[in-house]
Design an enzyme around this catalytic site. Sequence first.
Site, mmCIF file in Angstrom:
data_model
loop_
_atom_site.group_PDB
_atom_site.id
_atom_site.type_symbol
_atom_site.label_atom_id
_atom_site.label_comp_id
_atom_site.label_asym_id
_atom_site.label_seq_id
_atom_site.Cartn_x
_atom_site.Cartn_y
_atom_site.Cartn_z
ATOM 1 N N LYS A 261 0.834 -1.215 0.000
ATOM 2 C CA LYS A 261 0.000 0.000 0.000
ATOM 3 C C LYS A 261 0.865 1.260 0.000
ATOM 4 O O LYS A 261 0.642 2.159 -0.802
ATOM 5 C CB LYS A 261 -0.893 -0.001 1.253
ATOM 6 C CG LYS A 261 -1.550 1.335 1.523
ATOM 7 C CD LYS A 261 -2.440 1.306 2.746
ATOM 8 C CE LYS A 261 -1.746 1.541 4.064
ATOM 9 N NZ LYS A 261 -1.458 2.942 4.413
ATOM 10 N N ASN A 262 1.852 1.299 0.896
ATOM 11 C CA ASN A 262 2.610 2.540 1.056
ATOM 12 C C ASN A 262 3.644 2.765 -0.042
ATOM 13 O O ASN A 262 4.333 3.792 -0.048
ATOM 14 C CB ASN A 262 3.256 2.596 2.443
ATOM 15 C CG ASN A 262 2.202 2.810 3.525
ATOM 16 O OD1 ASN A 262 1.054 3.136 3.213
ATOM 17 N ND2 ASN A 262 2.588 2.615 4.775
ATOM 18 N N CYS B 57 -4.975 12.687 13.143
ATOM 19 C CA CYS B 57 -5.723 11.438 12.971
ATOM 20 C C CYS B 57 -5.577 10.604 14.239
ATOM 21 O O CYS B 57 -4.955 11.041 15.207
ATOM 22 C CB CYS B 57 -5.260 10.676 11.732
ATOM 23 S SG CYS B 57 -3.740 9.806 11.959
ATOM 24 N N ARG C 166 0.395 14.511 13.262
ATOM 25 C CA ARG C 166 0.859 14.344 11.891
ATOM 26 C C ARG C 166 0.849 15.637 11.063
ATOM 27 O O ARG C 166 0.128 15.725 10.050
ATOM 28 C CB ARG C 166 0.074 13.222 11.209
ATOM 29 C CG ARG C 166 0.137 11.925 12.011
ATOM 30 C CD ARG C 166 -0.552 10.789 11.356
ATOM 31 N NE ARG C 166 0.184 10.244 10.225
ATOM 32 C CZ ARG C 166 -0.254 9.248 9.470
ATOM 33 N NH1 ARG C 166 -1.412 8.714 9.720
ATOM 34 N NH2 ARG C 166 0.461 8.791 8.468
ATOM 35 N N ASP D 121 4.552 0.568 12.060
ATOM 36 C CA ASP D 121 3.376 -0.088 11.478
ATOM 37 C C ASP D 121 3.253 -1.568 11.871
ATOM 38 O O ASP D 121 2.294 -2.227 11.479
ATOM 39 C CB ASP D 121 3.397 0.036 9.943
ATOM 40 C CG ASP D 121 3.118 1.464 9.493
ATOM 41 O OD1 ASP D 121 2.644 2.266 10.318
ATOM 42 O OD2 ASP D 121 3.383 1.777 8.314
ATOM 43 N N ARG E 190 -8.566 -0.751 4.532
ATOM 44 C CA ARG E 190 -7.722 0.273 3.913
ATOM 45 C C ARG E 190 -6.365 -0.300 3.554
ATOM 46 O O ARG E 190 -5.688 0.222 2.670
ATOM 47 C CB ARG E 190 -7.502 1.435 4.890
ATOM 48 C CG ARG E 190 -8.743 2.196 5.212
ATOM 49 C CD ARG E 190 -8.425 3.359 6.091
ATOM 50 N NE ARG E 190 -7.272 4.076 5.532
ATOM 51 C CZ ARG E 190 -6.571 4.986 6.188
ATOM 52 N NH1 ARG E 190 -6.909 5.300 7.418
ATOM 53 N NH2 ARG E 190 -5.558 5.584 5.622
HETATM 54 N N1 EPU Z 1 6.110 14.711 10.978
HETATM 55 C C1 EPU Z 1 6.213 16.046 11.274
HETATM 56 N N2 EPU Z 1 6.204 16.946 10.243
HETATM 57 C C2 EPU Z 1 6.074 16.555 8.944
HETATM 58 C C3 EPU Z 1 5.966 15.194 8.652
HETATM 59 C C4 EPU Z 1 5.987 14.287 9.702
HETATM 60 O O1 EPU Z 1 6.328 16.446 12.449
HETATM 61 O O2 EPU Z 1 6.059 17.433 8.061
HETATM 62 C C5 EPU Z 1 6.155 13.714 12.082
HETATM 63 C C6 EPU Z 1 4.874 12.890 12.203
HETATM 64 O O3 EPU Z 1 3.890 13.560 12.947
HETATM 65 C C7 EPU Z 1 5.390 11.631 12.849
HETATM 66 C C8 EPU Z 1 6.791 11.475 12.253
HETATM 67 O O4 EPU Z 1 7.143 12.760 11.749
HETATM 68 O O5 EPU Z 1 5.486 11.825 14.229
HETATM 69 C C9 EPU Z 1 6.924 10.481 11.120
HETATM 70 O O6 EPU Z 1 5.850 10.622 10.204
HETATM 71 P P1 EPU Z 1 5.981 10.352 8.649
HETATM 72 O O7 EPU Z 1 5.836 11.645 7.933
HETATM 73 O O8 EPU Z 1 7.170 9.522 8.358
HETATM 74 O O9 EPU Z 1 4.672 9.500 8.396
HETATM 75 P P2 EPU Z 1 3.830 9.511 7.065
HETATM 76 O O10 EPU Z 1 4.740 9.760 5.928
HETATM 77 O O11 EPU Z 1 2.651 10.397 7.241
HETATM 78 C C10 EPU Z 1 4.116 6.995 6.454
HETATM 79 C C11 EPU Z 1 3.193 5.818 6.264
HETATM 80 C C12 EPU Z 1 2.603 5.424 7.610
HETATM 81 C C13 EPU Z 1 3.759 5.043 8.541
HETATM 82 C C14 EPU Z 1 4.738 6.226 8.657
HETATM 83 C C15 EPU Z 1 5.964 5.907 9.477
HETATM 84 C C16 EPU Z 1 2.410 6.148 4.011
HETATM 85 C C17 EPU Z 1 1.283 6.479 3.083
HETATM 86 N N3 EPU Z 1 2.141 6.190 5.319
HETATM 87 O O12 EPU Z 1 3.304 8.036 7.009
HETATM 88 O O13 EPU Z 1 1.786 4.289 7.386
HETATM 89 O O14 EPU Z 1 3.270 4.727 9.811
HETATM 90 O O15 EPU Z 1 5.167 6.627 7.341
HETATM 91 O O16 EPU Z 1 6.651 4.833 8.957
HETATM 92 O O17 EPU Z 1 3.481 5.837 3.557
HETATM 93 C C18 EPU Z 1 0.060 2.752 7.861
HETATM 94 O O18 EPU Z 1 0.304 2.202 6.780
HETATM 95 O O19 EPU Z 1 -0.695 2.246 8.734
HETATM 96 C C19 EPU Z 1 0.668 4.062 8.155
HETATM 97 C C20 EPU Z 1 0.191 4.881 9.086
#
Ligand code: EPU
Length: 420
Positions: free
Chosen positions: A22-23, A116, A121, A304, A396
Amino acid sequence: MDKLVISGGNPLVGRVKISGAKNAALPLMAATLLTRGKNRLANVPNLRDVRTMGRLLTTLGAKVNTRTDRIYIDTGGADGDEAPYELVKTMRASVLVLGPLVARRGVARVSLPGGCAIGERPIDQHLKGLEAMGCKVKLEGGYVLAEAKRLKGADIAMDLVTVTGTENLVMAACLAKGTSIIRNAAREPEVVDLCNALSEAGAEIRGAGTGTITIQGVKELAPLDHRVMPDRIEAGTYMAAAGITRGELTIVDAPLEHLTSVVGKLKEAGIRFQPTPKGLVVSARRAPRPVSIITGPYPGFPTDLQAQLMALMCLNSGSAVFQETIFENRFMHVSELRRLGAEIEVTGSTAVVKGVRGLKGAQVMATDLRASACLVLAALAAEGETHISRVYHLDRGYESIDQKLTSAGATVRREAEAGP
Ligand code: EPU
Protein backbone atom coordinates in the site's frame (compact mmCIF):
# COMPACT_ATOMS: atom_id res chain seq x y z
CA MET A 1 -20.37 -0.86 8.35
CA ASP A 2 -18.99 -4.39 8.66
CA LYS A 3 -17.61 -6.26 11.60
CA LEU A 4 -15.46 -9.38 11.71
CA VAL A 5 -16.38 -12.31 13.88
CA ILE A 6 -13.42 -14.56 14.60
CA SER A 7 -13.55 -17.90 16.42
CA GLY A 8 -10.08 -18.25 17.82
CA GLY A 9 -7.89 -21.10 18.90
CA ASN A 10 -6.97 -22.79 15.59
CA PRO A 11 -3.31 -22.86 14.59
CA LEU A 12 -3.04 -21.26 11.16
CA VAL A 13 -1.61 -23.71 8.66
CA GLY A 14 -1.35 -23.02 4.95
CA ARG A 15 -0.08 -20.66 2.31
CA VAL A 16 -0.50 -16.90 2.21
CA LYS A 17 0.56 -14.73 -0.71
CA ILE A 18 1.69 -11.21 0.07
CA SER A 19 0.15 -8.40 -2.00
CA GLY A 20 1.77 -5.26 -3.35
CA ALA A 21 2.65 -2.63 -0.75
CA LYS A 22 0.00 0.00 0.00
CA ASN A 23 2.61 2.54 1.06
CA ALA A 24 4.54 2.05 -2.18
CA ALA A 25 1.46 2.00 -4.45
CA LEU A 26 0.06 5.30 -3.13
CA PRO A 27 3.14 7.49 -3.85
CA LEU A 28 3.61 5.72 -7.20
CA MET A 29 0.05 6.59 -8.18
CA ALA A 30 0.62 10.22 -7.12
CA ALA A 31 3.88 10.27 -9.10
CA THR A 32 1.99 9.62 -12.35
CA LEU A 33 0.91 13.29 -12.10
CA LEU A 34 4.50 14.23 -12.97
CA THR A 35 4.03 12.68 -16.39
CA ARG A 36 1.74 13.18 -19.37
CA GLY A 37 0.63 9.91 -20.85
CA LYS A 38 -0.26 6.33 -20.13
CA ASN A 39 1.24 5.01 -16.89
CA ARG A 40 1.06 1.38 -15.87
CA LEU A 41 1.48 0.00 -12.36
CA ALA A 42 1.44 -3.75 -11.67
CA ASN A 43 1.05 -5.71 -8.43
CA VAL A 44 -1.22 -2.99 -7.03
CA PRO A 45 -3.22 -4.20 -4.02
CA ASN A 46 -7.01 -3.97 -4.16
CA LEU A 47 -7.51 -1.72 -1.14
CA ARG A 48 -9.76 1.12 -0.09
CA ASP A 49 -6.83 3.58 0.08
CA VAL A 50 -5.78 2.66 -3.47
CA ARG A 51 -9.35 3.27 -4.68
CA THR A 52 -9.39 6.61 -2.84
CA MET A 53 -6.15 7.66 -4.55
CA GLY A 54 -7.70 6.54 -7.86
CA ARG A 55 -10.69 8.80 -7.17
CA LEU A 56 -8.39 11.70 -6.32
CA LEU A 57 -6.46 11.27 -9.60
CA THR A 58 -9.77 11.12 -11.48
CA THR A 59 -10.86 14.37 -9.80
CA LEU A 60 -7.61 15.87 -11.09
CA GLY A 61 -8.53 14.84 -14.64
CA ALA A 62 -6.61 11.57 -15.01
CA LYS A 63 -8.26 8.47 -16.48
CA VAL A 64 -7.85 5.56 -14.10
CA ASN A 65 -8.60 1.95 -15.08
CA THR A 66 -8.05 -1.10 -12.95
CA ARG A 67 -7.64 -4.62 -14.32
CA THR A 68 -7.01 -7.26 -11.63
CA ASP A 69 -3.78 -6.11 -9.99
CA ARG A 70 -2.88 -3.55 -12.66
CA ILE A 71 -3.76 0.09 -12.73
CA TYR A 72 -3.57 2.15 -15.90
CA ILE A 73 -3.43 5.89 -15.27
CA ASP A 74 -3.63 8.21 -18.27
CA THR A 75 -2.48 11.65 -17.16
CA GLY A 76 -2.75 13.21 -20.64
CA GLY A 77 -5.71 15.34 -19.57
CA ALA A 78 -4.85 15.70 -15.87
CA ASP A 79 -5.21 19.46 -15.66
CA GLY A 80 -6.84 19.79 -12.24
CA ASP A 81 -4.96 21.22 -9.30
CA GLU A 82 -7.22 20.69 -6.30
CA ALA A 83 -7.24 17.82 -3.80
CA PRO A 84 -10.58 18.41 -2.05
CA TYR A 85 -11.28 18.08 1.66
CA GLU A 86 -13.81 15.25 1.07
CA LEU A 87 -11.05 12.96 -0.22
CA VAL A 88 -8.10 14.13 1.87
CA LYS A 89 -10.06 13.70 5.11
CA THR A 90 -10.56 10.00 4.32
CA MET A 91 -6.88 9.40 3.47
CA ARG A 92 -3.92 11.43 4.65
CA ALA A 93 -1.69 10.03 1.90
CA SER A 94 -3.64 12.33 -0.49
CA VAL A 95 -1.05 14.94 0.46
CA LEU A 96 1.32 13.04 -1.85
CA VAL A 97 -0.19 14.85 -4.85
CA LEU A 98 1.14 18.19 -3.55
CA GLY A 99 4.75 17.82 -4.80
CA PRO A 100 3.81 16.44 -8.25
CA LEU A 101 1.10 19.08 -8.82
CA VAL A 102 3.34 22.07 -8.08
CA ALA A 103 6.18 20.51 -10.05
CA ARG A 104 4.14 19.89 -13.20
CA ARG A 105 1.20 22.28 -13.03
CA GLY A 106 2.94 25.11 -11.13
CA VAL A 107 0.02 25.31 -8.72
CA ALA A 108 -1.72 23.09 -6.17
CA ARG A 109 -4.62 23.43 -3.75
CA VAL A 110 -4.49 20.56 -1.30
CA SER A 111 -6.72 20.29 1.73
CA LEU A 112 -4.72 20.14 4.99
CA PRO A 113 -4.88 16.55 6.27
CA GLY A 114 -5.42 17.43 9.97
CA GLY A 115 -4.68 15.07 12.87
CA CYS A 116 -5.72 11.44 12.97
CA ALA A 117 -6.22 8.59 15.43
CA ILE A 118 -2.49 7.90 15.83
CA GLY A 119 -1.20 11.46 16.22
CA GLU A 120 -1.05 15.07 15.08
CA ARG A 121 0.86 14.34 11.89
CA PRO A 122 1.72 17.85 10.65
CA ILE A 123 3.12 18.43 7.13
CA ASP A 124 5.43 21.32 7.98
CA GLN A 125 8.46 19.48 6.59
CA HIS A 126 6.76 18.95 3.21
CA LEU A 127 5.97 22.68 3.06
CA LYS A 128 9.38 23.80 4.29
CA GLY A 129 11.07 21.73 1.56
CA LEU A 130 8.80 23.11 -1.18
CA GLU A 131 9.44 26.67 0.02
CA ALA A 132 13.18 26.01 -0.16
CA MET A 133 12.60 25.10 -3.82
CA GLY A 134 11.09 28.53 -4.42
CA CYS A 135 7.45 27.61 -3.98
CA LYS A 136 5.08 30.19 -2.47
CA VAL A 137 3.01 28.45 0.19
CA LYS A 138 -0.11 29.90 1.85
CA LEU A 139 -2.64 28.31 4.17
CA GLU A 140 -6.19 29.46 3.46
CA GLY A 141 -9.56 28.04 4.41
CA GLY A 142 -8.08 24.72 5.48
CA TYR A 143 -6.15 24.37 2.21
CA VAL A 144 -2.47 24.57 1.31
CA LEU A 145 -2.08 26.83 -1.70
CA ALA A 146 1.26 26.25 -3.38
CA GLU A 147 2.56 28.11 -6.41
CA ALA A 148 5.80 28.16 -8.36
CA LYS A 149 6.47 28.90 -12.03
CA ARG A 150 9.25 26.34 -12.05
CA LEU A 151 10.68 24.87 -8.87
CA LYS A 152 14.40 25.41 -8.30
CA GLY A 153 16.75 22.77 -6.93
CA ALA A 154 17.64 23.31 -3.25
CA ASP A 155 19.70 21.84 -0.44
CA ILE A 156 17.12 20.75 2.14
CA ALA A 157 17.88 19.44 5.63
CA MET A 158 14.77 17.79 7.04
CA ASP A 159 14.28 18.37 10.80
CA LEU A 160 13.05 14.81 11.21
CA VAL A 161 12.70 11.69 9.13
CA THR A 162 9.39 11.73 7.27
CA VAL A 163 8.39 9.12 4.72
CA THR A 164 5.73 10.94 2.69
CA GLY A 165 7.64 14.22 3.24
CA THR A 166 10.71 12.73 1.55
CA GLU A 167 8.53 11.27 -1.22
CA ASN A 168 6.80 14.60 -1.90
CA LEU A 169 10.10 16.45 -2.14
CA VAL A 170 11.77 13.80 -4.31
CA MET A 171 8.84 13.94 -6.74
CA ALA A 172 8.88 17.75 -6.79
CA ALA A 173 12.66 17.84 -7.29
CA CYS A 174 12.47 15.55 -10.34
CA LEU A 175 11.08 18.37 -12.48
CA ALA A 176 12.84 21.28 -10.69
CA LYS A 177 15.56 23.31 -12.39
CA GLY A 178 18.94 22.23 -11.07
CA THR A 179 20.08 19.93 -8.31
CA SER A 180 18.25 19.19 -5.06
CA ILE A 181 19.76 17.48 -2.05
CA ILE A 182 17.46 16.04 0.60
CA ARG A 183 19.32 15.44 3.85
CA ASN A 184 17.98 13.33 6.71
CA ALA A 185 15.82 11.63 4.06
CA ALA A 186 13.67 8.59 4.90
CA ARG A 187 15.38 5.32 3.96
CA GLU A 188 12.20 3.22 3.85
CA PRO A 189 12.07 0.63 1.03
CA GLU A 190 8.90 2.31 -0.26
CA VAL A 191 10.92 5.51 -0.88
CA VAL A 192 13.43 3.42 -2.81
CA ASP A 193 10.65 1.79 -4.86
CA LEU A 194 9.35 5.24 -5.81
CA CYS A 195 12.86 6.45 -6.72
CA ASN A 196 13.44 3.35 -8.83
CA ALA A 197 10.19 3.88 -10.75
CA LEU A 198 11.02 7.55 -11.31
CA SER A 199 14.54 6.70 -12.47
CA GLU A 200 13.13 4.16 -14.93
CA ALA A 201 11.01 7.03 -16.29
CA GLY A 202 14.03 9.28 -16.81
CA ALA A 203 14.58 10.97 -13.44
CA GLU A 204 18.13 11.40 -12.20
CA ILE A 205 18.22 10.30 -8.58
CA ARG A 206 21.17 9.18 -6.48
CA GLY A 207 21.31 7.94 -2.91
CA ALA A 208 17.80 6.46 -2.54
CA GLY A 209 17.85 4.21 0.52
CA THR A 210 20.46 6.40 2.23
CA GLY A 211 19.99 9.50 4.38
CA THR A 212 20.98 11.84 1.53
CA ILE A 213 19.12 11.79 -1.77
CA THR A 214 20.39 13.91 -4.66
CA ILE A 215 18.09 14.71 -7.54
CA GLN A 216 19.13 16.39 -10.75
CA GLY A 217 15.98 17.93 -12.19
CA VAL A 218 14.94 17.04 -15.75
CA LYS A 219 12.48 18.75 -18.14
CA GLU A 220 10.07 15.85 -18.36
CA LEU A 221 9.50 12.24 -17.37
CA ALA A 222 8.16 9.37 -19.43
CA PRO A 223 5.04 7.61 -18.10
CA LEU A 224 5.75 5.14 -15.31
CA ASP A 225 5.77 1.42 -15.98
CA HIS A 226 6.52 -0.31 -12.69
CA ARG A 227 5.73 -3.32 -10.54
CA VAL A 228 4.94 -2.37 -6.94
CA MET A 229 7.17 -4.04 -4.31
CA PRO A 230 5.55 -6.58 -1.93
CA ASP A 231 4.11 -5.29 1.34
CA ARG A 232 6.60 -5.80 4.19
CA ILE A 233 4.02 -4.78 6.79
CA GLU A 234 1.47 -7.31 5.53
CA ALA A 235 4.20 -9.98 5.52
CA GLY A 236 5.21 -9.09 9.10
CA THR A 237 1.56 -9.30 10.16
CA TYR A 238 1.21 -12.86 8.81
CA MET A 239 4.50 -13.83 10.48
CA ALA A 240 3.02 -12.67 13.78
CA ALA A 241 -0.18 -14.60 12.93
CA ALA A 242 1.79 -17.84 12.56
CA GLY A 243 3.50 -17.05 15.88
CA ILE A 244 0.45 -16.17 17.94
CA THR A 245 -1.59 -19.19 16.75
CA ARG A 246 1.43 -21.53 17.03
CA GLY A 247 0.85 -22.56 13.47
CA GLU A 248 2.85 -22.91 10.29
CA LEU A 249 2.39 -20.48 7.40
CA THR A 250 4.16 -20.58 4.08
CA ILE A 251 4.46 -16.94 3.16
CA VAL A 252 4.89 -16.33 -0.56
CA ASP A 253 6.61 -13.13 -1.77
CA ALA A 254 7.69 -12.03 1.73
CA PRO A 255 10.30 -9.26 1.17
CA LEU A 256 12.75 -10.68 3.73
CA GLU A 257 15.43 -8.17 2.78
CA HIS A 258 13.18 -5.40 4.14
CA LEU A 259 12.24 -7.21 7.33
CA THR A 260 15.60 -7.70 9.02
CA SER A 261 14.67 -5.92 12.27
CA VAL A 262 11.27 -7.65 12.43
CA VAL A 263 12.53 -11.16 11.70
CA GLY A 264 15.33 -10.59 14.23
CA LYS A 265 12.79 -9.84 16.97
CA LEU A 266 10.51 -12.72 15.98
CA LYS A 267 13.44 -15.15 16.05
CA GLU A 268 14.40 -13.83 19.48
CA ALA A 269 10.82 -14.63 20.51
CA GLY A 270 11.32 -18.23 19.36
CA ILE A 271 9.51 -18.13 16.02
CA ARG A 272 11.14 -20.26 13.37
CA PHE A 273 11.89 -19.26 9.78
CA GLN A 274 12.73 -21.67 7.01
CA PRO A 275 13.14 -20.40 3.45
CA THR A 276 11.91 -23.06 0.98
CA PRO A 277 11.36 -23.04 -2.81
CA LYS A 278 7.62 -22.72 -2.10
CA GLY A 279 7.99 -19.69 0.16
CA LEU A 280 9.12 -18.72 3.63
CA VAL A 281 7.86 -21.19 6.23
CA VAL A 282 7.16 -19.42 9.52
CA SER A 283 6.22 -21.57 12.50
CA ALA A 284 5.94 -21.61 16.27
CA ARG A 285 5.27 -24.36 18.81
CA ARG A 286 5.15 -22.62 22.18
CA ALA A 287 4.52 -19.34 23.94
CA PRO A 288 6.77 -16.58 22.63
CA ARG A 289 9.72 -15.47 24.71
CA PRO A 290 9.53 -11.80 25.74
CA VAL A 291 11.24 -9.32 23.44
CA SER A 292 11.54 -5.57 23.77
CA ILE A 293 10.74 -3.31 20.87
CA ILE A 294 11.63 0.30 20.11
CA THR A 295 10.07 1.63 16.93
CA GLY A 296 12.20 3.79 14.67
CA PRO A 297 12.60 4.95 11.09
CA TYR A 298 13.87 2.28 8.68
CA PRO A 299 15.98 0.19 9.18
CA GLY A 300 14.63 0.37 12.74
CA PHE A 301 11.58 -1.57 13.87
CA PRO A 302 8.53 -0.25 11.92
CA THR A 303 5.85 1.55 13.88
CA ASP A 304 3.38 -0.09 11.48
CA LEU A 305 4.13 -3.49 13.10
CA GLN A 306 4.24 -2.35 16.73
CA ALA A 307 0.58 -3.20 17.45
CA GLN A 308 0.77 -6.64 15.80
CA LEU A 309 3.89 -7.57 17.81
CA MET A 310 2.13 -6.38 20.94
CA ALA A 311 -0.70 -8.82 20.23
CA LEU A 312 1.89 -11.60 19.97
CA MET A 313 3.56 -10.49 23.20
CA CYS A 314 0.26 -10.67 25.12
CA LEU A 315 0.99 -14.41 25.42
CA ASN A 316 4.73 -14.11 26.15
CA SER A 317 6.38 -16.09 28.91
CA GLY A 318 7.54 -13.02 30.89
CA SER A 319 7.36 -9.26 30.37
CA ALA A 320 7.89 -7.36 27.12
CA VAL A 321 8.53 -3.62 26.79
CA PHE A 322 7.37 -1.51 23.83
CA GLN A 323 8.57 2.00 23.15
CA GLU A 324 6.79 3.96 20.42
CA THR A 325 8.99 6.78 19.11
CA ILE A 326 7.26 7.74 15.84
CA PHE A 327 3.66 8.61 16.71
CA GLU A 328 2.47 10.08 20.00
CA ASN A 329 -0.80 8.18 20.18
CA ARG A 330 -0.18 4.72 18.81
CA PHE A 331 -1.29 2.61 21.77
CA MET A 332 -5.02 2.81 21.04
CA HIS A 333 -5.11 -0.99 20.73
CA VAL A 334 -4.03 -1.44 24.34
CA SER A 335 -7.45 -0.88 25.92
CA GLU A 336 -9.02 -3.25 23.37
CA LEU A 337 -6.38 -5.95 24.01
CA ARG A 338 -7.18 -5.62 27.73
CA ARG A 339 -10.81 -6.48 26.92
CA LEU A 340 -9.48 -9.81 25.61
CA GLY A 341 -7.62 -10.41 28.88
CA ALA A 342 -4.20 -8.90 28.14
CA GLU A 343 -2.17 -7.32 30.95
CA ILE A 344 -0.60 -4.11 29.69
CA GLU A 345 0.55 -0.99 31.52
CA VAL A 346 1.17 2.20 29.58
CA THR A 347 3.29 5.11 30.80
CA GLY A 348 3.74 7.82 28.18
CA SER A 349 5.27 6.24 25.09
CA THR A 350 6.16 2.97 26.86
CA ALA A 351 3.96 -0.10 27.26
CA VAL A 352 4.86 -3.08 29.43
CA VAL A 353 3.12 -6.30 28.42
CA LYS A 354 2.99 -8.99 31.07
CA GLY A 355 2.34 -12.30 29.36
CA VAL A 356 -0.88 -14.16 30.21
CA ARG A 357 -1.63 -17.84 29.60
CA GLY A 358 -4.55 -17.22 27.25
CA LEU A 359 -6.89 -14.59 25.82
CA LYS A 360 -10.71 -14.79 25.76
CA GLY A 361 -13.01 -13.56 23.00
CA ALA A 362 -14.88 -10.27 23.55
CA GLN A 363 -16.35 -7.34 21.64
CA VAL A 364 -13.67 -4.89 20.57
CA MET A 365 -13.37 -1.89 18.31
CA ALA A 366 -10.78 -1.15 15.65
CA THR A 367 -9.43 2.41 15.87
CA ASP A 368 -6.92 2.51 13.01
CA LEU A 369 -5.47 0.24 10.39
CA ARG A 370 -2.65 -1.42 12.32
CA ALA A 371 -4.64 -1.52 15.58
CA SER A 372 -7.26 -3.51 13.64
CA ALA A 373 -4.64 -6.00 12.47
CA CYS A 374 -3.47 -6.37 16.07
CA LEU A 375 -7.00 -7.19 17.21
CA VAL A 376 -7.40 -9.76 14.42
CA LEU A 377 -4.21 -11.49 15.60
CA ALA A 378 -5.31 -11.48 19.23
CA ALA A 379 -8.73 -12.81 18.20
CA LEU A 380 -7.15 -15.66 16.24
CA ALA A 381 -5.46 -16.84 19.43
CA ALA A 382 -8.33 -16.09 21.84
CA GLU A 383 -10.68 -18.75 23.11
CA GLY A 384 -14.22 -18.25 21.81
CA GLU A 385 -15.64 -15.55 19.57
CA THR A 386 -14.29 -12.04 19.15
CA HIS A 387 -16.40 -9.40 17.42
CA ILE A 388 -14.26 -6.65 15.87
CA SER A 389 -16.24 -3.56 14.85
CA ARG A 390 -15.23 -0.88 12.37
CA VAL A 391 -13.19 -3.19 10.16
CA TYR A 392 -13.29 -0.58 7.39
CA HIS A 393 -9.94 0.45 8.86
CA LEU A 394 -8.59 -3.00 8.05
CA ASP A 395 -9.86 -2.83 4.48
CA ARG A 396 -7.72 0.27 3.91
CA GLY A 397 -4.54 -1.77 4.11
CA TYR A 398 -4.99 -5.56 4.04
CA GLU A 399 -6.09 -7.11 0.75
CA SER A 400 -8.60 -9.97 1.14
CA ILE A 401 -7.60 -10.56 4.74
CA ASP A 402 -10.70 -12.67 5.51
CA GLN A 403 -10.02 -14.99 2.56
CA LYS A 404 -6.30 -15.23 3.26
CA LEU A 405 -6.92 -16.18 6.90
CA THR A 406 -9.78 -18.56 6.09
CA SER A 407 -7.65 -20.42 3.54
CA ALA A 408 -5.11 -21.02 6.34
CA GLY A 409 -7.78 -22.55 8.59
CA ALA A 410 -9.06 -19.54 10.54
CA THR A 411 -12.76 -19.24 11.33
CA VAL A 412 -13.59 -15.70 10.20
CA ARG A 413 -16.87 -14.25 9.02
CA ARG A 414 -17.88 -10.75 8.03
CA GLU A 415 -21.23 -9.42 9.18
CA ALA A 416 -23.06 -6.21 8.59
CA GLU A 417 -23.01 -4.22 11.80
CA ALA A 418 -26.19 -2.67 13.13
CA GLY A 419 -26.02 1.14 13.15
CA PRO A 420 -25.99 3.18 16.39
N1 EPU B 1 6.11 14.71 10.98
C1 EPU B 1 6.21 16.05 11.27
N2 EPU B 1 6.20 16.95 10.24
C2 EPU B 1 6.07 16.56 8.94
C3 EPU B 1 5.97 15.19 8.65
C4 EPU B 1 5.99 14.29 9.70
O1 EPU B 1 6.33 16.45 12.45
O2 EPU B 1 6.06 17.43 8.06
C5 EPU B 1 6.16 13.71 12.08
C6 EPU B 1 4.87 12.89 12.20
O3 EPU B 1 3.89 13.56 12.95
C7 EPU B 1 5.39 11.63 12.85
C8 EPU B 1 6.79 11.48 12.25
O4 EPU B 1 7.14 12.76 11.75
O5 EPU B 1 5.49 11.82 14.23
C9 EPU B 1 6.92 10.48 11.12
O6 EPU B 1 5.85 10.62 10.20
P1 EPU B 1 5.98 10.35 8.65
O7 EPU B 1 5.84 11.64 7.93
O8 EPU B 1 7.17 9.52 8.36
O9 EPU B 1 4.67 9.50 8.40
P2 EPU B 1 3.83 9.51 7.06
O10 EPU B 1 4.74 9.76 5.93
O11 EPU B 1 2.65 10.40 7.24
C10 EPU B 1 4.12 7.00 6.45
C11 EPU B 1 3.19 5.82 6.26
C12 EPU B 1 2.60 5.42 7.61
C13 EPU B 1 3.76 5.04 8.54
C14 EPU B 1 4.74 6.23 8.66
C15 EPU B 1 5.96 5.91 9.48
C16 EPU B 1 2.41 6.15 4.01
C17 EPU B 1 1.28 6.48 3.08
N3 EPU B 1 2.14 6.19 5.32
O12 EPU B 1 3.30 8.04 7.01
O13 EPU B 1 1.79 4.29 7.39
O14 EPU B 1 3.27 4.73 9.81
O15 EPU B 1 5.17 6.63 7.34
O16 EPU B 1 6.65 4.83 8.96
O17 EPU B 1 3.48 5.84 3.56
C18 EPU B 1 0.06 2.75 7.86
O18 EPU B 1 0.30 2.20 6.78
O19 EPU B 1 -0.69 2.25 8.73
C19 EPU B 1 0.67 4.06 8.15
C20 EPU B 1 0.19 4.88 9.09
